[in-house]
Motif scaffolding. Sequence first.
Motif, short mmCIF file in Angstrom:
data_model
loop_
_atom_site.label_atom_id
_atom_site.label_comp_id
_atom_site.label_asym_id
_atom_site.label_seq_id
_atom_site.Cartn_x
_atom_site.Cartn_y
_atom_site.Cartn_z
N VAL A 111 -8.75 63.10 19.65
CA VAL A 111 -9.61 62.90 18.48
C VAL A 111 -9.73 64.17 17.65
O VAL A 111 -9.49 65.28 18.14
CB VAL A 111 -11.04 62.47 18.90
CG1 VAL A 111 -11.03 61.08 19.51
CG2 VAL A 111 -11.66 63.49 19.85
N ASP A 112 -10.10 63.96 16.40
CA ASP A 112 -10.52 65.05 15.52
C ASP A 112 -12.02 64.85 15.30
O ASP A 112 -12.43 63.84 14.72
CB ASP A 112 -9.74 64.93 14.21
CG ASP A 112 -10.14 65.99 13.21
OD1 ASP A 112 -10.75 66.99 13.62
OD2 ASP A 112 -9.85 65.80 12.01
N ILE A 113 -12.82 65.78 15.80
CA ILE A 113 -14.27 65.60 15.71
C ILE A 113 -14.76 65.93 14.30
O ILE A 113 -14.41 66.97 13.74
CB ILE A 113 -14.97 66.46 16.79
CG1 ILE A 113 -14.66 65.81 18.15
CG2 ILE A 113 -16.47 66.55 16.54
CD1 ILE A 113 -15.31 66.45 19.32
N LEU A 114 -15.55 65.02 13.73
CA LEU A 114 -15.93 65.11 12.32
C LEU A 114 -17.33 65.70 12.13
O LEU A 114 -17.52 66.62 11.34
CB LEU A 114 -15.88 63.72 11.67
CG LEU A 114 -14.51 63.04 11.75
CD1 LEU A 114 -14.59 61.61 11.25
CD2 LEU A 114 -13.47 63.82 10.94
N ASP A 115 -18.32 65.13 12.82
CA ASP A 115 -19.68 65.65 12.66
C ASP A 115 -20.57 65.18 13.80
O ASP A 115 -20.21 64.29 14.56
CB ASP A 115 -20.28 65.26 11.30
CG ASP A 115 -20.28 63.76 11.05
OD1 ASP A 115 -20.41 63.00 12.02
OD2 ASP A 115 -20.15 63.36 9.89
N LEU A 116 -21.75 65.81 13.90
CA LEU A 116 -22.74 65.39 14.89
C LEU A 116 -23.41 64.14 14.36
O LEU A 116 -24.00 64.16 13.28
CB LEU A 116 -23.76 66.50 15.12
CG LEU A 116 -24.88 66.16 16.11
CD1 LEU A 116 -24.33 65.92 17.51
CD2 LEU A 116 -25.93 67.26 16.12
N HIS A 117 -23.33 63.07 15.12
CA HIS A 117 -23.84 61.79 14.63
C HIS A 117 -25.24 61.51 15.19
O HIS A 117 -26.14 61.09 14.44
CB HIS A 117 -22.87 60.68 15.03
CG HIS A 117 -23.36 59.33 14.64
ND1 HIS A 117 -23.44 58.94 13.33
CD2 HIS A 117 -23.83 58.31 15.37
CE1 HIS A 117 -23.94 57.71 13.28
NE2 HIS A 117 -24.18 57.31 14.50
N THR A 118 -25.44 61.72 16.48
CA THR A 118 -26.71 61.36 17.12
C THR A 118 -27.10 62.46 18.10
O THR A 118 -26.26 62.98 18.83
CB THR A 118 -26.56 60.03 17.91
OG1 THR A 118 -25.82 59.10 17.12
CG2 THR A 118 -27.92 59.43 18.22
N LEU A 119 -28.39 62.79 18.09
CA LEU A 119 -28.95 63.79 19.02
C LEU A 119 -30.18 63.13 19.63
O LEU A 119 -31.18 62.92 18.94
CB LEU A 119 -29.33 65.05 18.23
CG LEU A 119 -30.10 66.15 18.94
CD1 LEU A 119 -29.34 66.67 20.16
CD2 LEU A 119 -30.39 67.31 17.98
N ILE A 120 -30.09 62.76 20.89
CA ILE A 120 -31.17 62.00 21.52
C ILE A 120 -31.69 62.76 22.74
O ILE A 120 -30.94 63.08 23.66
CB ILE A 120 -30.69 60.60 21.97
CG1 ILE A 120 -30.06 59.85 20.79
CG2 ILE A 120 -31.85 59.79 22.56
CD1 ILE A 120 -29.50 58.47 21.16
N SER A 121 -32.98 63.03 22.75
CA SER A 121 -33.62 63.65 23.92
C SER A 121 -34.09 62.56 24.87
O SER A 121 -34.64 61.54 24.44
CB SER A 121 -34.84 64.47 23.48
OG SER A 121 -34.46 65.52 22.64
N LEU A 122 -33.89 62.79 26.15
CA LEU A 122 -34.38 61.90 27.20
C LEU A 122 -35.26 62.76 28.11
O LEU A 122 -34.83 63.17 29.20
CB LEU A 122 -33.19 61.31 27.98
CG LEU A 122 -32.26 60.44 27.11
CD1 LEU A 122 -30.85 60.44 27.66
CD2 LEU A 122 -32.79 59.02 27.03
#
Lengths: 205, 205
Positions: A111-122
């Motif tokens: 893959v070519d990583i494009l951007d940070l999509h989701t940041l979820i704290s648990l």
Amino acid sequence: MNATPLPRAGMPAPLALVYCSHCGSDRLELRIPEGDSLSRYVCANCGTIHYQNPRVVVGCLPVWNEQVLLCRRAIEPRLGLWTLPAGFLENGESVVAGAARETLEEADARVDILDLHTLISLPQIHQVYMMFRARLLDLDFGPGPESLEVRLFHEAEIPWDEMAFRTITRTLRNFFLDRKQATTGPHISSIERRPPLPPDLRGAA
Amino acid sequence: MNATPLPRAGMPAPLALVYCSHCGSDRLELRIPEGDSLSRYVCANCGTIHYQNPRVVVGCLPVWNEQVLLCRRAIEPRLGLWTLPAGFLENGESVVAGAARETLEEADARVDILDLHTLISLPQIHQVYMMFRARLLDLDFGPGPESLEVRLFHEAEIPWDEMAFRTITRTLRNFFLDRKQATTGPHISSIERRPPLPPDLRGAA
């Protein structure tokens, strides 16, 4: 103007340690070290403070035209359910390198990583998910040792009832919503554990 | 189309453990567990695998009109140098709550967190920095126990030569550049350790 909420006073106790990994003593005390504000395991023999901190899970949302790539899990937990390629960030790697590594290991996909999509704290399980939107570079993918099956899905085909983790469901929902609304991430949120069922309902669950 | 680079084969060895924290045995072996691909400390007595993973540093870039809030460090490392309020994410808290907590502890400042501004991996020291852009809610701030001084700076006043960490310098430079260009983060990058000086220059450093 609302201040960002501060953590609740009652943070979970550290995970149990029995012996000091530095000197081998069993004289571990759970107490607040001088100058600190949280309880830690402190060795009464050698003084070592054993800090425990959340772990980072990094992964990809690989996209090929209108489709996204999902993996069906070959391992517990959630064996047989669908997920995005993701796993624990390792010492010595960047978050982007870790996400690419997991995608290669679980889906044999480049893959070519494009951007940070989701940041979820648990917070209750001491994890932070970082899911990156990525462009799948070719169709030579396939299941790695931790996957039973890897395939591309159009939105209408996503097996929403067979998703392995709430973090993954949320990541995919955000992605399709973004596409409709022409919005982008990162989407920053937390997932708290569901409260346990009351005792009289447990047998019925 | 370039694939996102994968981590180098030579990841750093895990930090030294001497005793198993589960059973107290000193029979720890550094080896690749079955089904894994990296070396871990494995207890030959009880079988516990001791995973080691990067830690997350969370912090804020508190903004008041045209100014940003910085703290002068009262503790090592980098005592006396300037930084943004930041520290290790704790078990049981979300990344946003952790950033707000650090800002309260180090600068006695209340903020409304706006967005993720900078995400910097430091693979060689096993850390991931997450710096959030935040709106300072009032001017009742002041040094916490880990700060000598807390004050607001216009861009022209920033003490660039007295910054404590490269992550903080990078975060501030991105912020002022964003403001000029009307761009936004998150800015995702890595910082590799500077290579050591060759032996014949070490005495001169």
